[in-house]
Design a protein around this motif. Structure first.
Motif, mmCIF file in Angstrom:
data_model
loop_
_atom_site.group_PDB
_atom_site.id
_atom_site.type_symbol
_atom_site.label_atom_id
_atom_site.label_comp_id
_atom_site.label_asym_id
_atom_site.label_seq_id
_atom_site.Cartn_x
_atom_site.Cartn_y
_atom_site.Cartn_z
ATOM 1 N N TYR A 197 35.867 36.027 43.946
ATOM 2 C CA TYR A 197 35.422 34.928 43.085
ATOM 3 C C TYR A 197 35.546 35.323 41.610
ATOM 4 C CZ TYR A 197 32.256 31.540 40.930
ATOM 5 O OH TYR A 197 31.712 30.573 40.122
ATOM 6 N N TRP A 198 35.089 36.540 41.275
ATOM 7 C CA TRP A 198 35.171 36.977 39.881
ATOM 8 C C TRP A 198 36.632 37.095 39.454
ATOM 9 C CZ3 TRP A 198 37.194 40.414 36.560
ATOM 10 C CH2 TRP A 198 36.568 40.579 35.311
ATOM 11 N N ARG A 199 37.460 37.682 40.314
ATOM 12 C CA ARG A 199 38.873 37.879 39.963
ATOM 13 C C ARG A 199 39.564 36.545 39.718
ATOM 14 N NH1 ARG A 199 43.316 41.442 40.993
ATOM 15 N NH2 ARG A 199 45.220 40.281 41.415
ATOM 16 N N GLU A 200 39.274 35.550 40.556
ATOM 17 C CA GLU A 200 39.921 34.247 40.387
ATOM 18 C C GLU A 200 39.545 33.614 39.058
ATOM 19 O OE1 GLU A 200 42.264 33.318 42.014
ATOM 20 O OE2 GLU A 200 42.079 33.586 44.165
ATOM 21 N N ARG A 201 38.314 33.803 38.637
ATOM 22 C CA ARG A 201 37.869 33.210 37.369
ATOM 23 C C ARG A 201 38.445 33.925 36.157
ATOM 24 N NH1 ARG A 201 33.560 29.846 36.827
ATOM 25 N NH2 ARG A 201 33.125 30.824 34.823
ATOM 26 N N HIS A 202 38.744 35.222 36.303
ATOM 27 C CA HIS A 202 39.136 36.010 35.137
ATOM 28 C C HIS A 202 40.577 36.514 35.201
ATOM 29 C CE1 HIS A 202 34.973 36.215 33.608
ATOM 30 N NE2 HIS A 202 34.642 36.259 34.888
ATOM 31 N N HIS A 203 41.337 36.066 36.180
ATOM 32 C CA HIS A 203 42.727 36.508 36.305
ATOM 33 C C HIS A 203 43.537 36.010 35.118
ATOM 34 C CE1 HIS A 203 46.701 37.238 38.037
ATOM 35 N NE2 HIS A 203 46.112 37.968 38.963
ATOM 36 N N PRO A 204 44.440 36.852 34.582
ATOM 37 C CA PRO A 204 45.208 36.428 33.403
ATOM 38 C C PRO A 204 46.133 35.245 33.669
ATOM 39 C CG PRO A 204 46.015 38.530 34.255
ATOM 40 C CD PRO A 204 44.737 38.250 34.951
ATOM 41 N N VAL A 205 46.556 35.044 34.916
ATOM 42 C CA VAL A 205 47.384 33.884 35.273
ATOM 43 C C VAL A 205 46.483 32.823 35.884
ATOM 44 C CG1 VAL A 205 49.350 33.079 36.629
ATOM 45 C CG2 VAL A 205 49.343 35.407 35.704
ATOM 46 N N SER A 206 46.590 31.585 35.444
ATOM 47 C CA SER A 206 45.686 30.539 35.909
ATOM 48 C C SER A 206 45.814 30.331 37.408
ATOM 49 C CB SER A 206 45.974 29.225 35.179
ATOM 50 O OG SER A 206 47.135 28.615 35.698
ATOM 51 N N ILE A 207 44.718 29.922 38.032
ATOM 52 C CA ILE A 207 44.724 29.684 39.467
ATOM 53 C C ILE A 207 45.643 28.526 39.835
ATOM 54 C CG2 ILE A 207 42.728 28.130 39.441
ATOM 55 C CD1 ILE A 207 41.833 29.453 42.070
ATOM 56 N N GLU A 208 45.841 27.575 38.910
ATOM 57 C CA GLU A 208 46.772 26.470 39.160
ATOM 58 C C GLU A 208 48.188 27.009 39.370
ATOM 59 O OE1 GLU A 208 46.257 23.455 39.744
ATOM 60 O OE2 GLU A 208 44.405 22.794 38.783
ATOM 61 N N THR A 209 48.607 27.909 38.490
ATOM 62 C CA THR A 209 49.959 28.466 38.581
ATOM 63 C C THR A 209 50.131 29.275 39.855
ATOM 64 O OG1 THR A 209 50.091 28.577 36.166
ATOM 65 C CG2 THR A 209 51.628 29.952 37.418
ATOM 66 N N ARG A 210 49.153 30.113 40.165
ATOM 67 C CA ARG A 210 49.265 30.947 41.357
ATOM 68 C C ARG A 210 49.217 30.116 42.632
ATOM 69 N NH1 ARG A 210 44.658 34.067 41.350
ATOM 70 N NH2 ARG A 210 43.826 33.064 39.492
ATOM 71 N N HIS A 211 48.388 29.060 42.646
ATOM 72 C CA HIS A 211 48.308 28.213 43.835
ATOM 73 C C HIS A 211 49.611 27.447 44.061
ATOM 74 C CE1 HIS A 211 46.800 25.505 46.888
ATOM 75 N NE2 HIS A 211 47.154 24.476 46.140
ATOM 76 N N ALA A 212 50.184 26.919 42.996
ATOM 77 C CA ALA A 212 51.437 26.178 43.134
ATOM 78 C C ALA A 212 52.540 27.067 43.711
ATOM 79 C CB ALA A 212 51.863 25.621 41.778
ATOM 80 N N LYS A 213 52.559 28.330 43.315
ATOM 81 C CA LYS A 213 53.555 29.260 43.841
ATOM 82 C C LYS A 213 53.281 29.591 45.305
ATOM 83 C CE LYS A 213 55.464 33.902 43.091
ATOM 84 N NZ LYS A 213 55.384 35.138 42.241
ATOM 85 N N SER A 214 52.008 29.852 45.637
ATOM 86 C CA SER A 214 51.657 30.248 47.002
ATOM 87 C C SER A 214 51.802 29.096 47.986
ATOM 88 C CB SER A 214 50.214 30.777 47.029
ATOM 89 O OG SER A 214 50.093 31.935 46.238
ATOM 90 N N ALA A 215 51.581 27.856 47.538
ATOM 91 C CA ALA A 215 51.673 26.719 48.446
ATOM 92 C C ALA A 215 53.080 26.565 49.022
ATOM 93 C CB ALA A 215 51.250 25.433 47.727
ATOM 94 N N LYS A 216 54.084 27.078 48.314
ATOM 95 C CA LYS A 216 55.456 26.996 48.826
ATOM 96 C C LYS A 216 55.663 27.898 50.044
ATOM 97 C CE LYS A 216 57.296 25.953 44.217
ATOM 98 N NZ LYS A 216 58.181 26.406 43.124
ATOM 99 N N ASP A 217 54.745 28.848 50.259
ATOM 100 C CA ASP A 217 54.887 29.790 51.377
ATOM 101 C C ASP A 217 54.089 29.356 52.602
ATOM 102 O OD1 ASP A 217 56.479 31.476 49.838
ATOM 103 O OD2 ASP A 217 54.736 32.512 48.997
ATOM 104 N N ARG A 218 53.548 28.128 52.617
ATOM 105 C CA ARG A 218 52.727 27.705 53.761
ATOM 106 C C ARG A 218 53.565 27.717 55.040
ATOM 107 N NH1 ARG A 218 54.137 23.498 50.566
ATOM 108 N NH2 ARG A 218 54.961 21.589 51.535
ATOM 109 N N ARG A 219 52.914 28.081 56.148
ATOM 110 C CA ARG A 219 53.656 28.240 57.402
ATOM 111 C C ARG A 219 52.692 28.346 58.580
ATOM 112 N NH1 ARG A 219 53.734 32.781 54.369
ATOM 113 N NH2 ARG A 219 52.845 34.700 55.263
#
Length: 550
Positions: free
Chosen positions: A196-218
């Protein structure tokens, strides 16, 4: 590697061994009836308490030994590297690294892969995570906690990793973890808090990381022994949580006096029936368009609970990944007010999972209006904005507030999610206890039974904090509080972007998207009513300085 640090760790180990010897002798003496009785005078209770003291001290000793092993591994790797010639080639350095790994693997009887990871974690602890190594050496955290620290700081800058450590391990640090120090959490619970802390303070926004990871759904299928197999899915969080909660609700609805299947078995049976059942209108299936989504025994009995049915038979608003509808099982979504308004990218929190992108939270609130319960947070400290003794029964808002406050079973180290838990009076109604949130907890069914059949008892619930527990031996286990943080305030528009409203013009007749000042208007804070509850900060939206909490 600083040898003085290793010496201090050894001294701590010696102290632990001495304390452990005392506790073991006390336990042995109590068992034989020859030891001095503790206050209270019950020999059996003395023996039980002594063995618990042995367990606790042995855990601290294990942590100290783990710290010493990490220091030794880092020291060996550093010394071996120092023996390498300065002009050694890359291949020679690779060979040395392989040799060091093989030496450590042999000394600890590990595979070379495990030894390589241990060396990497030891180097991280010695070089980048001094607070974690010190806490491990003192027995405050375990080796599992230290490994989680290494995992969750991977990829963070040195400054962010230091802030991460301080949040969980330095009581004097600003924003120290409230009510959930790392050493008082099981490794699994600590990983949840750390993520939880890492997600709030990660240098890359969670929006950007989620959009990238959603392409790997399987989907994945893995055969197993005894005619069984594993079937798993990697998919967006809102869908996964919705599926889990819906199958849990279906499983609970099928429980009864004559049902022999466990909740776990009912949950997977409902899941398989939904996926393998005939499509509506095919092969004599029910005319009910929702029948394909329900287990056969529910359809035939006509007893499906409302929150098991999909929203509008699967025709709810489309989600980001693949046009999948928002789930209809009831879920709490805690959304910072500025994220809900689209003014910041601060993550929201999904009950039972953790941080999610604000765009996902806005979609859930919009598309799952009857299923997702929106909880706005106070813009000052991140706490939620209570949802007497007049009735024994809980109101629906009170149940929802308990879910928000506790998040899981309140029993020490239990991970059972709030959806499965029972609301229970801390001080019984018959003994004068009221039905307010300060006298309520939500233990899971297992620990609810434990409370009523043993001397375990919950104590100390507040409006914002769940109860702690006192064990039959008299030990107090503090409550695990939510680690709320003040939200991120959006920056106000620069003063130079404000244009003066032309004389004689009505601002409603001017183009949208532009901030205007009335002629001779002074720039200052907006007018606020005096009777807000709770009151807003004295300066809630300053144009000339950074916002500060009251």
């Amino acid at each position: 590697m600083d040898a003085k640090t290793a010496v201090q760790t050894v001294e701590g180990i010696e102290s632990s061994v001495a304390a452990l010897a005392v506790f073991v002798r006390e336990a042995a003496g109590a068992e034989a009836g020859s030891g001095a009785a503790r206050p209270g005078g019950d020999p059996l209770r003395d023996e039980a308490d002594a063995w618990l003291d042995v367990l606790a001290e042995a855990a601290r000793l294990e942590a100290g030994v783990a710290a010493l092993k990490a220091q030794a591994a880092a020291g060996f790797a550093t010394a071996a590297a120092a023996l390498t010639a300065p002009d050694a080639s890359a291949s020679e350095r690779d060979a040395l690294e392989m040799s060091v790994t093989a030496e450590v693997a042999g000394a600890l009887t590990l595979s070379e892969g495990s030894a390589a990871r241990f060396l990497e974690e030891s180097a991280r602890l010695s070089r980048d995570l001094p607070l974690t190594l010190a806490a491990l050496g003192s027995g405050t955290v375990s080796w599992q906690h230290a490994r989680i620290m290494c995992d969750e700081t991977d990829g963070l800058s040195a400054e962010a990793a230091a802030a991460f450590e301080a949040h969980f391990l330095d009581p004097d640090a600003p924003g120290y973890a409230r009510g959930c120090p790392a050493g008082e959490l099981t490794p699994a619970r600590f990983r949840t808090k750390a993520r939880y802390w890492r997600e709030r303070h990660h240098p890359v926004s969670i929006e950007t990381r989620h959009a990238k990871s959603a392409k790997d759904r399987r989907l994945e299928y893995v055969p197993d022994r005894d005619g069984m197999a594993w079937f798993s899915a990697y998919l967006p969080t809102d869908q996964a949580v919705g599926i889990w909660n819906r199958t849990t609700a279906a499983a609970r609805s099928m429980q009864g006096p004559t049902e022999t299947r466990t909740l776990t078995q009912l949950r997977v049976d409902a899941f398989a029936t939904w996926l393998l059942g005939p499509a509506p209108g095919v092969g004599g299936a029910s005319d009910d368009p929702d029948a394909a989504f329900l287990p056969a025994d529910l359809v035939s009995a006509g007893s499906a609970p409302a929150d098991v049915l999909p929203a509008d038979s699967g025709r709810a608003g489309d989600a980001l990944a693949g046009g999948v509808p928002s789930p209809s099982a009831q879920v709490l979504v805690t959304v910072p007010v500025f994220s809900l308004l689209g003014l910041s990218d601060e993550p929201a929190n999904l009950d039972g999972y953790g941080p999610i992108p604000p765009s996902m939270a806005r979609r859930l609130v919009a598309n799952g209006a009857t299923s997702f319960l929106r909880v706005l947070t106070d813009p000052r400290d991140g706490a939620p904005l209570e949802i007497g003794r007049t009735s024994y029964r809980l109101t629906k808002p009170m149940r929802q507030w308990l879910r928000l406050r506790d998040a899981k079973c309140t029993f020490p180290n239990c991970n059972n999610h709030s959806l499965d838990n029972d609301a229970d009076h801390i001080l019984a109604w018959a003994d004068g206890g009221g039905t307010g949130v300060t006298n309520l907890g939500q233990p899971c069914p297992k620990h609810h039974r434990l409370k009523h059949t043993t001397a375990w008892r919950p104590v100390g619930a507040t409006r914002e904090g769940p109860p702690g527990w006192i064990s039959p031996s008299g030990r107090h286990y503090p409550a695990e509080h939510q680690d709320w943080e003040p939200p991120e305030w959006p920056q106000p528009p620069p003063i130079q972007d404000l244009q003066e409203l032309p004389a004689g013009q009505d601002w409603r007749e001017l183009p949208p998207g532009q901030d205007w000042l009335e002629p001779d208007e002074e720039l200052g804070p907006p007018d606020m009513p005096d009777d807000l509850d709770p009151p807003l900060p004295l300066d809630p939206w300053p144009y000339w300085s950074s916002p500060t909490a009251a």
